[in-house]
Design a protein around this motif. Structure first.
Motif, PDB file in Angstrom:
ATOM      1  N   ASN A 191     -12.743  15.133  -7.298  1.00 64.77           N
ATOM      2  CA  ASN A 191     -12.994  16.560  -7.060  1.00 64.77           C
ATOM      3  C   ASN A 191     -13.208  16.865  -5.582  1.00 64.77           C
ATOM      4  N   GLY A 192     -12.403  16.212  -4.740  1.00 57.18           N
ATOM      5  CA  GLY A 192     -12.431  16.489  -3.315  1.00 57.18           C
ATOM      6  C   GLY A 192     -13.565  15.844  -2.559  1.00 57.18           C
ATOM      7  N   GLU A 193     -14.285  14.894  -3.186  1.00 60.59           N
ATOM      8  CA  GLU A 193     -15.424  14.267  -2.526  1.00 60.59           C
ATOM      9  C   GLU A 193     -15.340  12.745  -2.621  1.00 60.59           C
ATOM     10  N   TRP A 194     -15.726  12.072  -1.536  1.00 60.79           N
ATOM     11  CA  TRP A 194     -15.837  10.614  -1.519  1.00 60.79           C
ATOM     12  C   TRP A 194     -17.194  10.227  -2.091  1.00 60.79           C
ATOM     13  N   ARG A 195     -17.196   9.201  -2.953  1.00 63.96           N
ATOM     14  CA  ARG A 195     -18.453   8.840  -3.594  1.00 63.96           C
ATOM     15  C   ARG A 195     -18.432   7.392  -4.082  1.00 63.96           C
ATOM     16  N   GLU A 196     -19.619   6.891  -4.376  1.00 60.22           N
ATOM     17  CA  GLU A 196     -19.767   5.554  -4.941  1.00 60.22           C
ATOM     18  C   GLU A 196     -19.638   5.632  -6.462  1.00 60.22           C
ATOM     19  N   ALA A 197     -19.556   4.457  -7.099  1.00 58.28           N
ATOM     20  CA  ALA A 197     -19.546   4.415  -8.561  1.00 58.28           C
ATOM     21  C   ALA A 197     -20.941   4.761  -9.087  1.00 58.28           C
TER      22      ALA A 197
ATOM     23  N   VAL B 101     -12.672  -7.068  -1.915  1.00 57.06           N
ATOM     24  CA  VAL B 101     -11.247  -7.119  -1.577  1.00 57.06           C
ATOM     25  C   VAL B 101     -11.030  -8.319  -0.648  1.00 57.06           C
ATOM     26  N   ILE B 102     -10.148  -9.228  -1.085  1.00 61.50           N
ATOM     27  CA  ILE B 102      -9.965 -10.508  -0.394  1.00 61.50           C
ATOM     28  C   ILE B 102      -8.586 -10.560   0.284  1.00 61.50           C
ATOM     29  N   ASN B 103      -8.556 -11.107   1.493  1.00 61.16           N
ATOM     30  CA  ASN B 103      -7.303 -11.342   2.208  1.00 61.16           C
ATOM     31  C   ASN B 103      -6.652 -12.600   1.624  1.00 61.16           C
TER      32      ASN B 103
ATOM     33  N   LYS C  24     -13.527  -6.250   2.605  1.00 59.32           N
ATOM     34  CA  LYS C  24     -14.428  -5.110   2.412  1.00 59.32           C
ATOM     35  C   LYS C  24     -14.839  -5.055   0.945  1.00 59.32           C
ATOM     36  N   GLU C  25     -15.935  -4.377   0.671  1.00 64.60           N
ATOM     37  CA  GLU C  25     -16.322  -4.067  -0.704  1.00 64.60           C
ATOM     38  C   GLU C  25     -16.150  -2.569  -0.925  1.00 64.60           C
ATOM     39  N   VAL C  26     -15.593  -2.223  -2.080  1.00 64.52           N
ATOM     40  CA  VAL C  26     -15.372  -0.807  -2.397  1.00 64.52           C
ATOM     41  C   VAL C  26     -16.004  -0.485  -3.743  1.00 64.52           C
ATOM     42  N   ALA C  27     -16.198   0.789  -3.990  1.00 63.44           N
ATOM     43  CA  ALA C  27     -16.796   1.238  -5.248  1.00 63.44           C
ATOM     44  C   ALA C  27     -15.957   0.799  -6.438  1.00 63.44           C
TER      45      ALA C  27
ATOM     46  N   LEU D 233      -5.303   8.732  -9.941  1.00 64.34           N
ATOM     47  CA  LEU D 233      -4.672   7.459  -9.624  1.00 64.34           C
ATOM     48  C   LEU D 233      -5.639   6.309  -9.839  1.00 64.34           C
ATOM     49  N   LYS D 234      -5.132   5.267 -10.545  1.00 64.08           N
ATOM     50  CA  LYS D 234      -5.841   3.989 -10.622  1.00 64.08           C
ATOM     51  C   LYS D 234      -4.965   2.960  -9.899  1.00 64.08           C
ATOM     52  N   PRO D 235      -5.322   2.558  -8.669  1.00 66.80           N
ATOM     53  CA  PRO D 235      -4.529   1.556  -7.957  1.00 66.80           C
ATOM     54  C   PRO D 235      -4.900   0.153  -8.420  1.00 66.80           C
ATOM     55  N   ALA D 236      -4.087  -0.831  -8.060  1.00 66.32           N
ATOM     56  CA  ALA D 236      -4.389  -2.219  -8.385  1.00 66.32           C
ATOM     57  C   ALA D 236      -5.691  -2.646  -7.712  1.00 66.32           C
ATOM     58  N   SER D 237      -6.462  -3.464  -8.408  1.00 72.56           N
ATOM     59  CA  SER D 237      -7.741  -3.922  -7.861  1.00 72.56           C
ATOM     60  C   SER D 237      -7.568  -4.808  -6.632  1.00 72.56           C
ATOM     61  N   ALA D 238      -6.382  -5.419  -6.488  1.00 69.31           N
ATOM     62  CA  ALA D 238      -6.147  -6.271  -5.322  1.00 69.31           C
ATOM     63  C   ALA D 238      -5.899  -5.469  -4.057  1.00 69.31           C
ATOM     64  N   THR D 239      -5.455  -4.201  -4.214  1.00 63.50           N
ATOM     65  CA  THR D 239      -5.058  -3.417  -3.033  1.00 63.50           C
ATOM     66  C   THR D 239      -5.628  -1.994  -3.043  1.00 63.50           C
ATOM     67  N   PRO D 240      -6.923  -1.841  -3.190  1.00 60.97           N
ATOM     68  CA  PRO D 240      -7.477  -0.478  -3.214  1.00 60.97           C
ATOM     69  C   PRO D 240      -7.565   0.167  -1.843  1.00 60.97           C
ATOM     70  N   LEU D 241      -7.593  -0.630  -0.784  1.00 61.24           N
ATOM     71  CA  LEU D 241      -7.813  -0.079   0.556  1.00 61.24           C
ATOM     72  C   LEU D 241      -6.633   0.771   1.022  1.00 61.24           C
ATOM     73  N   THR D 242      -5.407   0.359   0.658  1.00 59.49           N
ATOM     74  CA  THR D 242      -4.233   1.162   1.000  1.00 59.49           C
ATOM     75  C   THR D 242      -4.286   2.500   0.277  1.00 59.49           C
TER      76      THR D 242
END
Length: 474
Positions: A5-11, A19-21, A29-32, A168-177
């Protein structure tokens, strides 16, 4: 971060995803990390926004997409580094993918103005007949890790252009993109709720998407197995679906082909993205008169590829996405050698100092046969098996896969043969002397268990539109 809804937020739970290289094994990085609850909130936001977004003119929706495309251009270098870090492809490939992603946004920014209805010839003099094309509604998109930006824009751009709102639900391996793409949506000032991003549990998110009656369409790119489950779950409410699923692409080289050109074609269709694409060459059929020469040429070319961290200059092949993918490639190569395949180059993990990630040598195997797993299962790795054939009739009898039908390739200088093969190949995409047939204006999709529906061009836009017939008595 999630974007709802137009806002950035945590879970809501406070959970995060690491997220692993894949090249270094290091934490980026760690993401919600959300689930059903956050997905439900995103669907509610998209449902609320739909009533106003669908009423905007095509020109207005296109202008938002134009702003997104411009922001993606400005952030290309930044996004490329993020993409390479989280999924491994070399930086030049990441830049090319971002260019493809922008092509889709540009295309649908224009197509938003070209959603036409029709007036039908009436069968009675006192009637006026029309067909309107209207957006399907709230759309849920699930995208893969191997093309973490192009798959997003290929789905979301036509949906937004048509007047749909999206989750959108992106792949858990590539959420940063995906987060970078949504930063562009945010900066482009898309109205609240029009585009929503939920990262987290695949099972919880997908279940909420398929069970929530407010979601009218599911679009997915990934494995055939998961695609079938999504179709079954969506069928309960008769949701619209479009599925871009697995592939097992054949690559045919006839004796009259330009062998050097064919070798370069395989370098693009097999070893780019470390062989991790649904349209990657999986089986190389070479006329027996030139099979040995071709194998030597290909092995020589493949042996020159540089393996390494995609962030480093001069790297041609990055890591596989994880160690599970690495183990599958190893299994397929071991099985091929067990069934009398001849290893021309490669064939093992890369374990040299400085490369702790999931790396595998680009590999060429001569003398492949139907007993091998590699000829029936999707390897998703940098392994090229060569199968010899004697006649056109023989190869046609072998190339059409019983299960898959996404992409196929053929190299020949004989125009008549090219036209015959084009008709015989039971695939949604055919490249004749062309290893890169995918463009924004063309339909992308497969037949059989490789998918339902098409993405790209006017065909992709139609997937997000419903026809409404109106009869007016006058």
């Amino acid at each position: 971060m999630l974007y709802i809804n137009g806002e950035w937020r945590e879970a809501n739970s406070g959970k995060t995803l690491r997220v692993i290289n894949p090249a270094t094994g290091e934490l980026i990085k760690e993401v919600a990390y959300g689930g059903a609850e956050e997905t439900n909130e995103a669907i509610a936001a998209a449902t609320s926004a739909f009533s106003t977004w669908k009423r905007r003119t095509g020109k207005e929706r296109g202008q938002y997409l134009e702003r997104v495309a411009q922001l993606l251009r400005e952030k290309t270098d930044e996004i490329a580094i993020v993409m390479t870090s989280e999924m491994g492809k070399p930086l030049p490939e990441a830049h090319r993918e971002i260019g493809i992603a922008i092509d889709y946004v540009d295309w649908y920014a224009e197509e938003a103005k070209r959603i036409y209805g029709e007036t039908l010839t009436p069968s009675h003099t006192d009637k006026h007949l029309m067909v309107l094309r209207e957006p399907v509604g709230v759309t849920a998109a699930i995208t893969p890790w191997n093309f973490p930006i192009a798959m997003i824009t290929r789905k979301l751009s036509p949906a937004l252009a048509a007047g749909c709102t999206v989750i959108l639900k992106p792949a858990s391996a590539t959420p940063l993109t995906a987060i970078k793409v949504f930063e562009c949506f945010h900066e482009a000032e898309l109205p609240k709720g029009v585009a929503n991003l939920v990262i987290g549990s695949a099972a919880e998110i997908a279940n909420e998407m398929t069970s929530n009656p407010e979601v009218k369409k599911i679009t997915f790119t990934g494995s055939t197995e998961v695609g079938k489950k999504l179709i079954r779950d969506s069928a309960v409410q008769m949701k619209r679906v479009s599925m871009e699923l697995g592939g097992h692409a054949p690559f045919i080289v006839f004796e009259d082909a330009d062998l050097d050109l064919a070798v370069e074609g395989i370098m693009l269709t097999k070893f780019k993205n470390c062989g991790q694409t649904c349209i990657s060459t999986n089986r190389i059929y070479v006329a027996d008169k030139v099979a040995e020469e071709f194998g030597q040429k290909l092995a020589e070319r493949v042996s020159k590829l540089t393996i390494g961290n995609g962030l480093e200059e001069g790297v041609d092949v990055g890591p596989l996405i994880d160690h599970k993918a690495l183990e599958k490639v190893e299994e397929h190569v071991e099985d091929a050698l067990l069934h009398k395949g001849t290893l021309l180059c490669g064939g093992k993990r890369v374990t040299k100092a400085g490369l702790p990630g999931s790396f595998y040598e680009p590999t060429v195997i001569q003398g492949a046969n139907e007993a091998m797993k590699i000829l029936t299962e999707e390897t998703f790795g940098p392994v090229a098996p060569i199968i010899s054939f004697s006649t056109e009739e023989e190869v046609i009898g072998k190339v059409n896969h019983k299960q898959y039908g996404l992409a196929s390739y053929c190299y020949t200088k004989d125009l008549s043969r090219a036209l015959r093969i084009m008709r015989e190949l039971d695939y949604g995409i055919v490249g004749i002397n062309d290893p890169t047939p995918i463009v924004a204006q063309a339909p992308f999709g497969g037949v059989k268990e490789s998918g339902i529906g098409r993405e790209g061009g006017k065909y992709g836009l139609e997937e997000y539109l419903e026809e409404k017939f109106v009869s007016i008595q006058i």
